[in-house]
Each structure stands twice: as C-alpha cells, then as structure tokens.
Design an enzyme around this catalytic site. Structure first.
Site, PDB file in Angstrom:
ATOM      1  CG  HIS A   1     -36.455  74.016  70.277  1.00 42.55           C
ATOM      2  ND1 HIS A   1     -35.087  74.223  70.457  1.00 42.55           N
ATOM      3  CD2 HIS A   1     -36.802  73.836  69.186  1.00 42.55           C
ATOM      4  CE1 HIS A   1     -34.713  74.760  68.923  1.00 42.55           C
ATOM      5  NE2 HIS A   1     -35.704  73.973  68.542  1.00 42.55           N
TER       6      HIS A   1
ATOM      7  CG  ASP B   1     -41.589  66.731  79.313  1.00 49.39           C
ATOM      8  OD1 ASP B   1     -41.219  67.427  78.592  1.00 49.39           O
ATOM      9  OD2 ASP B   1     -40.480  65.308  79.704  1.00 49.39           O
TER      10      ASP B   1
ATOM     11  CB  SER C   1     -38.399  68.757  80.300  1.00 45.02           C
ATOM     12  OG  SER C   1     -38.175  69.120  78.188  1.00 45.02           O
TER      13      SER C   1
ATOM     14  CG  HIS D   1     -39.345  76.430  59.103  1.00 43.16           C
ATOM     15  ND1 HIS D   1     -37.968  76.016  58.302  1.00 43.16           N
ATOM     16  CD2 HIS D   1     -38.344  76.324  60.363  1.00 43.16           C
ATOM     17  CE1 HIS D   1     -36.870  74.497  59.550  1.00 43.16           C
ATOM     18  NE2 HIS D   1     -37.077  75.282  60.647  1.00 43.16           N
ATOM     19  CB  SER D   2     -45.194  78.260  57.042  1.00 45.23           C
ATOM     20  OG  SER D   2     -45.831  78.174  58.490  1.00 45.23           O
TER      21      SER D   2
ATOM     22  N   GLY E   1     -41.472  64.790  75.099  1.00 46.61           N
ATOM     23  CA  GLY E   1     -42.538  64.898  74.974  1.00 46.61           C
ATOM     24  C   GLY E   1     -42.840  65.900  75.640  1.00 46.61           C
TER      25      GLY E   1
ATOM     26  CG  ASP F   1     -42.783  81.860  53.443  1.00 49.30           C
ATOM     27  OD1 ASP F   1     -42.962  83.089  54.327  1.00 49.30           O
ATOM     28  OD2 ASP F   1     -42.705  81.025  53.893  1.00 49.30           O
TER      29      ASP F   1
ATOM     30  CB  THR G   1     -46.457  85.413  53.692  1.00 53.93           C
ATOM     31  OG1 THR G   1     -46.475  83.460  53.206  1.00 53.93           O
ATOM     32  CG2 THR G   1     -46.881  85.597  52.113  1.00 53.93           C
TER      33      THR G   1
END
Length: 808
Positions: free
Chosen positions: A73, A88, A90, A192-193, A86, A214, A216
């Site tokens: 994010h 930074d 924020s 999202h692993s 980027g 998932d 795992t």
C-alpha cells in the site's frame, strides 16, 4: 509533500554478482543491525514479530501478511510516468483512509515506528520488513538499500487497487509501476500467497473471521496458483460472496491473459519463487526521485560497537572500551585481537585482547561478540586499529576496514561517569576536549505526531557547553537540558567541536542513569511467581520457545503478565521476555552473577544477560492436557503436509474452539485435529507428508479452553477414532434418474439441489460459513420452485433441518 519517483535501475542479479565489503562506519549501520541481528546479544528483535511466519498479534491474524500488504500500500502509489509516489513512508499519514480499512496498517506502522531514527527512515524500515517477512515465510531474499526519504503528508487517494475495480483500472494502477499484465498477475499472486481476508473488515467478500487465500497461508509458495488452476481454490477473491458482490478481483486479474501467467506459476515452484523475489525487489526499490540509495546492505565480517574513550582521574590515562562483532557463519572463532596505531601513527607493540561476550544470529548468518577494555597513556593514545581474527581451523585473517583501518578520535570525549539523566528529567552531559574549540551538545528528540500517525518526528536541540576545569591535556565542559519527567529513557545525543564529534550516545551505548534513591536490584517478582535461577540460553533452540516479546519498558512483572498462561517465563538481555511450559534440555543453571543486566524498564530488577535467562516459575500454573475424548485416542503432535493440509476433509474455525468442540464438529471422522488455538480439521485419512513432531510444538492453548492444548503454528494435536468409523455417504440409485457429479466453484448460496416430487429430504448445514452465508436454499421439483430459509437462530456448524418437499 509527496515526492517524485523512479525505479532504481540496479537489478537483483547484479547485486548477487558483486557487492563490495562495507566500510565502517556507514549511515546504514543501524539498518544493518535491524536486518541481521534477530536474536541474541545486541539483537534488535525486529524480525521477532514475523518469526515464525504464522505469528500474529491475535489468533487468526498473520503479521507477515499484514506487513507485506502495508508495504504494498505504501509502494503502489509509485508512478514512473509522473514521478510521484513510491516507497516513501507516506502510509503513516494514510492510516485513517478507506484504502487501509482494518487494523493491519495501523499495527504494522506501530511495530515499525520504534526503529525509525535520524539515520533510518520509515521507508527504509518498510524495506527491512519486506526482507524479514519474505525470509521468514520462504527462502526468498530481497536486497535492501538504505537512504530512502520519508514523505511529510499523505499521498494521492485512489492508488491502492480495490476489489471492485474493473480490470482496466487494475491495468492502469500496475502500469504506473511499470508492470504489464504479466507483472500485474505475478504481483497479485505473490502478494496473496500468504494471509487472507477478514470478514469483519470486508463482509462483502467473506463472512468468515479469516478466509485464507490458499491452504498454506503461512508459507510463501505457489499454492495460490496451483489451487486456482486445479479449480480447488478457496481464495475469497475468486469464490464465495465476492462473486455476487463483484469483488472477485483475483479472478479478474488472474484471467486477464486467459490464465497463461497463473498457469506458469502453478507449474513451477522455483519460477514462482524467482518471480516473487523480483516483484518484491521492484516494490521496495520504487523510491522518490533524486534519492540516493546505498549499495545493497550486506553483513560486516567485522563490526565495532560502542567504541568509547574515557578520560580517567588525573588525566594521565584513557580507558578504551567497546565490542567487536565477528561473522561466524562459515567459520568458528578462537581468538580476536585489536592491533592498534597510536595518535602519532606508531604501531603498538602489544595488541588489545578481547573476551567472548555473546552470540547473535539472523536468518542466514551467525555472529560472535568480543568485548575489550584497556587503559592507554594519554600522551600516545590511539588513532585506529585493525582486527586480527584467529579461527578454529588454525587460519588467521586481519580485517583492515577496506584499507582504512577502524578510526578512533580522541579530540572530543564524552565522559559517561560524570554524566547522568536523573529522575526529574534533567540530562547532564560532561565532555573532555583536547584543543581550544568549545563544544556543543546536540540532542535528538523524538516528538509525537498527531494521531493516528505513530511515527515520531525527530528534532535536534543544540546547547552550548560551559568550560569547567582543566585535566591534563584536556578541558572539561558540561551542559544540561531538562525534559519532561514522563521521558522514560534519555535521548540520543552527541558532543560536537568543529568537525570532530563523539556522537550517538544514549541509553544503548552505556549511558549511566542516576536516581534519587539507591535500591539494590532484585530477582524476586510478585508472590505468584518464584525465581528459579540464572540459566543458559543457546538461542537455537531457545530455553523457552512457546512465545516471546521484547520491550524498552520490560520488567519482571510485565513479562510475568505476558506469560501468565505458561509454566515458566524468563527475561534476557535487559528487554527480552520468553514463555514456555518446558525448559529446553540445553538450558542448564549458571552462576547467579551471570544474570546481572538491569531490566530496561526498572533499575531495581535484573533481566538476565547475554546468553543468560533469569528464569521464573508460575506458582499458580496448572498444566494443560491433551484431553481424553470418548471413542478417540490422542496420537501426538503432527506437522501439516508439505504442500497441502494434513486433514483435507473439513475445516472449521471458532473463537471458542476446544478439543471437545472439534470432536463434535467432525462427527465421528476417522481423524480430527486442532491447530493454532482455534482451528479444527477432519478427514478419513492422514496425508503421508504429515509426520510426528516434538510435543513442545503443540503448546498453544485452546481459545475456548485454556486448560487444554490445541496444536500450534502448522502443528496439529491429532486424534484417531478407535471405534468403527462412520460409513461413507453414498448416492442412492433412484428409478428414472441418472447420477452425475457437478463442479461448484461458489459457496452454497448458488447451489442447485435436485429432488424428485414428494421426497422428504434432510438438509445439513455442515459448516459455520454455510449457515451464515446461505440466505435461502432453493429446491426445484421438476419445474416448480420451492424455498426454505436457513434461519439465523440455526447458525451452528451442526444445524440440521428437516424439509418436506411438496409439489405445487
């Protein structure tokens, strides 16, 4: 303001090929400690929050996944075309925004805030967090560089992808980072692993407390891809309520190139790991334009700590003290000496000896610390040194700091014995200066920001130092500065005279604290606990391994409260607290004087020492058990499968989980097991890759009954049905009907159930989520529709309803 960005051109592959040995001192030295000193002597404890990968602030939370999401994010605002956004920092200004709904970002930034300093920005700490979580959850390792700059306000809204976005919006958002469809799919799959979605934050996506991406969720692997491709996915952004609510964003992203990229990730675990390494490297290297990042940070082979000269009484001698850290990843050390040069550049005849101090370790490296203390004549003093290391294999290496030697200045000397930070909040600093330049005291002060931003701003206060008496070739100077009595620890400060300084002094570099009363430190806490003695801690394994924490206000009572559900607790190295129900066999009793470090939160209590733990027993402790379940026999502590669950039949989660409740949910299954305090699994078979583990691994207490064990992280407390197992359910043969098996990708609200006219059927709501999510059950008899609600009062995993279907 929000700063401009570009992607650093230096690639991971180039970093792997050649990285120059670091030169000490460097602006990234604090960051180097954060990255590589996870446990032991002088450890930062930074990675403790994500080690193991399954660790969370509360049940059903995974801190590593929350750290990764927060880092994403912060970085996703990067735009290579307009040059804004980027990595930074924020995110600290955006915690109350709708894009950061829930507690994940608030708790992540709060965990990082203590590590921010004048040398280490929040953005650098976020990069370090990415390194820590990927190493804890996989073998992936990203290169971390220092020098990022923090933003001073929130970035533009709308940068973070939302699950309701159309695929065109997703493409635009990732294209700003320089990623095409393939890169977008790779980014989402890697991100999202681990972890999942909390229903409390996103009820439009799932009604579960936590719906994992998932099977795992605490391993950064390609299971997210393999389960999607094999049509067995439980990803709440692919199946479930998100479909009807148009929030199934993973499905839209993965199918953006007709599943070509996701299939390639599913087919090759090594490719998945390589892709994720590259993706995460891109994420942390998207930085404000004009920022000069350092070379990738690698561990020093030899690194000095807390080098300090002290002018002794009479001014004829200088005491030189400090620690030397030696990397021992590949070779054990037998001796360390300092070969030093005097102020006039003359090589001293006798080297400085050291004594072993303690061990430390990171994810990939181990270190030994050696301390020294020697008195030197003022007239010759010291200007630099090299470190000679003799190894256990009879080899010897001299480290000269890339030909520069390790510098020591004796012009300005901070005098710790004459300095203090008293109980009224007054800081008094005394320094000795060898030339006629009057010094200044510079103090770095952390100032709280407006809520909800937990990251303090850092200001500098300069105070002129007043001349005192002359001592030999030196003159003493002093300065005082008053702080609020609420300041628990003295700030970081330094003494500056022209271009020379004795800087970065404070509580972590031997600063002495004076108090208005004299109290002997004690090892005796409240009446509910009894002191067991000073014990050895080998670090791997830990003396107590069930739970750990660290805090700058650590006391015996604080640790006792933290570990109230365990048989033992112990304190180590001033600020570390460990809990467990059994002491590791390698931990043996040592001399009581070895546990002589004062607690970071109390000057009247001892909190262990290097490799030494002050051990206590909970006198009110009642040992948890693996309870007897009628018809079942406890089998022991078992691992989860290598690539899948140990028990694949059914899974449940409940805040009131107990072994008895799990047995009830599994309704006579051949196997059932409890895991991570509040999870329950059942099946007729146990996967072959699930094997016995030490009982100590299954030491988590049940959320619904703290007197019993409910497995641990990726560990099952396993039970076997010793009676005749339930007969399998079969599909009966019905005249004039044919039998077939239909694939269902959605949750029960979209199921179609076919019955013949005048049949009486029993509907079983087998899972909690079925009853919570099933607004109604639709039954079609020939062409006549029927409907029967699953009422809210029946929202129980075992709710049963009898429904007679009558044709209209």
């Amino acid at each position: 303001m929000h700063t401009r960005t570009f992607i650093i051109a230096s690639l991971w592959a180039q970093w792997q090929l050649a990285v120059a040995a670091p030169t000490w001192p460097a602006p990234t030295d604090e960051l180097e400690d954060i990255l590589f000193l996870n446990t032991g002597y002088r450890s930062t404890g930074f990675a403790t929050a994500v080690t193991p990968c399954s660790k969370g602030l509360q049940p059903r939370r995974v801190t590593s996944a929350e750290w990764l999401r927060t880092a994403f994010h912060d970085s996703i605002s990067g735009n290579i075309y307009t040059g804004q956004g980027g990595l930074d920092g924020s995110i600290a200004w955006e915690l109350d925004g709708l894009e950061n709904e829930g507690n994940f970002a608030d708790d992540s930034v709060a965990a990082w805030a203590p590590f921010v300093s004048d040398l280490t920005s929040l953005a650098d700490v976020i990069a370090a967090a990415t390194y820590a979580l990927t190493r804890s959850c996989s073998n992936i390792s990203v290169a971390v560089r220092g020098g990022r700059l923090d933003a001073t306000e929130a970035g533009p809204q709308g940068a973070v992808p939302q699950p309701q976005n159309a695929i065109g919006i997703f493409r635009n958002q990732f294209a700003r980072m320089g990623l095409d469809d393939k890169g977008m799919i790779q980014f989402v799959a890697c991100g999202h692993s681990i972890g999942g979605v909390h229903g409390a934050d996103h009820p439009e996506i799932t009604n579960q407390d936590l719906a994992n991406f998932d099977t795992t969720p605490t391993i950064l692997d390609n299971q997210i891809a393999t389960e999607y491709v094999s049509d067995t996915t439980l990803d709440p952004l692919v199946v479930g309520p998100s479909v009807n609510n148009k929030r199934n964003s993973d499905f839209r992203v993965f199918s953006a190139d007709r599943n070509a990229t996701i299939k390639s990730l599913a087919a090759d675990p090594q490719l998945f790991a390589s892709v994720c390494q590259s993706i995460f490297q891109t994420m942390i290297d998207l930085v404000p334009a004009g920022t000069q990042l350092s070379d990738p940070i690698t561990p020093y082979d030899v690194k000095p700590y807390a080098l300090q000269l002290t002018l002794l009484d009479g001014g004829s001698r200088l005491r030189f003290t400090g620690d030397i850290r030696v990397r021992t990843t590949q070779r054990d050390v037998s001796q360390v000496q300092l070969v030093y040069t005097t102020r006039d550049g003359v090589l001293a005849e006798t080297p400085i000896s050291t004594v072993y101090k303690g061990l430390a370790a990171g994810f990939d490296d181990s270190f030994s610390f050696y301390s020294f203390s020697i008195d030197l004549p003022v007239n010759t003093s010291i200007s630099s040194f090299k470190v000679s290391v003799a190894y256990a294999d009879a080899t010897q290496t001299t480290f000269d700091n890339n030909g520069l030697s390790f510098p020591v200045q004796d012009t300005v000397i901070y005098q710790a014995p004459q300095s203090c930070f008293d109980s009224s909040g007054k800081l008094t600093v005394v320094a000795a200066v060898r030339d006629e330049t009057a010094p200044n005291l510079q103090v770095l002060i952390k100032v709280p920001q407006a809520s909800p931003n937990p990251v303090p701003s850092i200001s500098t206060t300069t105070v002129p130092m007043a001349a005192q008496s002359a001592v030999g070739a030196y003159r003493l100077y002093s300065a005082t500065l008053a702080f609020s009595p609420s300041v628990a620890n003295p700030p970081v400060f330094g003494v500056f005279a022209g271009s020379v300084a004795d800087a970065r002094k404070g509580v972590n570099t031997g600063f002495s604290t004076s108090t208005t009363t004299s109290v002997s430190p004690s090892s005796t806490p409240t009446k509910d606990y009894s002191f067991q003695g000073c014990y050895y801690d080998s670090l791997n394994p830990r003396a107590l391994s069930a739970h750990s924490t660290a805090a700058d206000n650590m006391t015996v009572d604080l640790c006792a409260s933290t570990c109230s559900q365990y048989h033992y607790f112990g304190l180590e190295y001033e600020r570390e607290c460990y809990c467990g129900n059994a002491l590791d066999a390698t931990s043996t009793q040592q001399s009581g004087t070895d546990c002589n470090m004062l607690c970071s939160g109390s000057s009247t209590q001892f909190c262990g020492g290097p490799h030494r733990i002050s051990l206590y027993a909970n006198d009110r402790y009642s040992a948890p058990v693996n309870p007897a379940i009628p018809g079942y026999e406890y089998q022991g502590c078992y691992s989860e499968g290598n690539t899948t669950r140990a028990l694949l039949g059914h899974g449940f989660s409940a805040a009131n989980m107990s072994v008895e409740y799990c047995a009830q949910l599994c309704r006579g299954a051949t196997y059932f097991g409890v895991e991570y305090g509040e999870e329950c699994y059942c099946d007729t078979t146990l996967q072959a890759s699930s094997v016995p583990q030490p009982e100590a691994d299954c030491a988590m207490l049940c959320a619904g009954n703290t007197s019993t064990y409910c497995g641990g992280p990726s560990r099952l407390s396993l039970y076997l049905n010793t009676t005749a197992p339930r007969l399998p359910v079969v599909n009966p043969t019905i005249a004039n009907y044919t039998k077939s098996c239909l694939s269902e990708r959605l949750y029960p609200e979209s199921r179609v159930v076919w019955f013949g006219a005048d049949w009486s059927v029993e509907i079983s709501c087998m899972f909690v989520m079925f009853c919570r999510e099933m607004q109604s059950i639709y039954v079609r008899v020939h062409t006549a529709p029927f409907r029967e609600s699953c009422p809210s009062r029946k929202r129980d995993p075992l709710c049963m309803r009898s429904l007679t279907v009558i044709a209209i």
